[in-house]
Design a protein around this motif. Structure first.
Motif, short mmCIF file in Angstrom:
data_model
loop_
_atom_site.label_atom_id
_atom_site.label_comp_id
_atom_site.label_asym_id
_atom_site.label_seq_id
_atom_site.Cartn_x
_atom_site.Cartn_y
_atom_site.Cartn_z
N SER A 46 0.89 -1.26 -0.20
CA SER A 46 0.00 0.10 0.08
C SER A 46 0.85 1.27 0.01
CB SER A 46 -0.71 -0.11 1.24
OG SER A 46 -1.64 0.93 1.30
N ALA A 49 2.11 1.99 -3.50
CA ALA A 49 1.18 2.35 -4.20
C ALA A 49 0.82 3.81 -4.03
CB ALA A 49 0.00 1.43 -4.24
N ALA A 50 0.85 4.12 -2.82
CA ALA A 50 0.53 5.63 -2.55
C ALA A 50 1.63 6.55 -2.84
CB ALA A 50 0.26 5.85 -0.86
N ASP A 88 -5.47 14.56 -8.02
CA ASP A 88 -6.94 14.79 -8.43
C ASP A 88 -7.15 15.97 -8.12
OD1 ASP A 88 -9.56 14.47 -8.26
OD2 ASP A 88 -9.97 13.01 -6.68
N GLY A 150 -7.41 8.77 4.09
CA GLY A 150 -6.10 8.66 3.21
C GLY A 150 -5.21 8.39 4.03
N MET A 171 -2.62 11.73 0.31
CA MET A 171 -3.20 10.51 -0.68
C MET A 171 -4.53 10.13 -0.37
SD MET A 171 -0.30 11.37 -2.27
CE MET A 171 -0.47 10.14 -3.81
N GLN A 172 -5.42 9.98 -1.45
CA GLN A 172 -6.47 9.23 -1.31
C GLN A 172 -6.68 8.29 -2.52
OE1 GLN A 172 -10.05 11.63 -0.79
NE2 GLN A 172 -9.64 12.05 1.53
N ALA A 173 -7.27 7.23 -2.18
CA ALA A 173 -7.28 6.04 -3.14
C ALA A 173 -8.61 6.30 -3.89
CB ALA A 173 -7.07 4.71 -2.48
N SER A 175 -10.68 4.74 -7.85
CA SER A 175 -10.90 3.66 -9.01
C SER A 175 -9.48 3.98 -9.78
CB SER A 175 -11.87 4.18 -9.87
OG SER A 175 -11.83 5.43 -10.53
N GLY A 177 -6.54 4.37 -8.55
CA GLY A 177 -5.19 4.38 -7.59
C GLY A 177 -5.39 5.51 -6.76
N TYR A 178 -4.06 5.91 -6.05
CA TYR A 178 -3.90 6.87 -5.27
C TYR A 178 -3.59 8.12 -5.79
CZ TYR A 178 -3.86 3.97 -0.80
OH TYR A 178 -4.06 3.24 0.22
N ARG A 179 -4.05 9.31 -5.27
CA ARG A 179 -3.74 10.35 -6.07
C ARG A 179 -3.83 11.43 -4.74
NH1 ARG A 179 -7.75 11.29 -10.92
NH2 ARG A 179 -6.09 12.77 -11.86
#
Length: 225
Positions: A46, A49-50, A88, A150, A171-173, A175, A177-179
């Protein structure tokens, strides 16, 4: 899956024949080491990915600092896709405008988003010029964000002779992924909160056209700086 070879057990005095046979039978079975124990933890995956969008953004900013990166327009074309991938932007804009964002028309939101995207890219163009030599570090682990569900990725940015500045990303996940939904300068100054005060003044004075004009002026200044 890893299989370890069977080992022979030495005979021991005083063991019954039945017990000795049972021990030998058990020792002849292969020992299995679980793949789960060998695999990276879910927490580590995780965190990776973040931090991935930030790593891509920083790699792009490093290229934008190269001596052959070109004019501001060329660097904006280079940085723009990385900003789109890492941020985002709609969420950042919505939170920067505040409650009145919900009452805007779809056309107003679209115009604001285009201006805000240009403004965000231009700010990076201005801050990371060819020859700037900024150094980026990204912490290997994330921490929970106090702002919703997040996580925060801690990073530093500094020059060869400067004390590194903490620049952390909320960061927030979703659809995709994280942004990034906020940037914390010096680890505590929310960029969204700072923009909200700035944007609110423009909106109060002249509505959406005034806010777009403000962002366009800042964009032009950044591109010429």
């Amino acid at each position: 899956m890893t299989v370890l070879p069977a080992k022979k057990l030495p005979a021991r005095r005083g063991l019954s024949a039945a017990l000795l046979s049972a021990l030998i039978a058990a020792a002849s079975l292969p020992m299995v080491v679980s793949d789960i124990a060998l695999a990276p933890s879910a927490q580590a995956q995780s965190a990776s990915a973040a931090s991935a969008p930030i790593a891509t953004l920083y790699a792009t900013l490093t290229r934008a600092e190269a001596s052959d990166a070109g004019a501001p327009e060329a660097r904006a074309a280079l940085i723009g896709p990385a900003v789109d991938q890492a941020f985002d932007l709609e969420t950042v804009l919505r939170n920067s405008v505040g409650l009145r964002y919900a009452g805007l028309s779809a056309d107003e939101k679209a115009k604001l988003l285009r201006a805000f995207r240009d403004y965000t890219v231009a700010r990076y163009v201005s801050n990371f010029k060819p020859g700037a030599g900024a150094k980026f570090t990204i912490a290997p682990a994330t921490r929970p964000s106090p702002f919703g569900n997040g996580v925060i990725v801690d990073t530093t940015i500094g020059g060869s002779s400067d004390t590194p500045t903490a620049v952390d990303y909320v960061m927030q996940a979703g659809s995709g992924g994280y942004r990034i939904v906020d940037v914390l300068l010096d680890a505590h100054i929310s960029q969204v909160a700072t923009q909200r005060a700035d944007f609110s003044s423009a909106l109060n004075s002249g509505g959406v056209p005034a806010l777009i004009a403000l962002m366009n002026r800042k964009t032009q200044t950044f591109m010429q700086n």
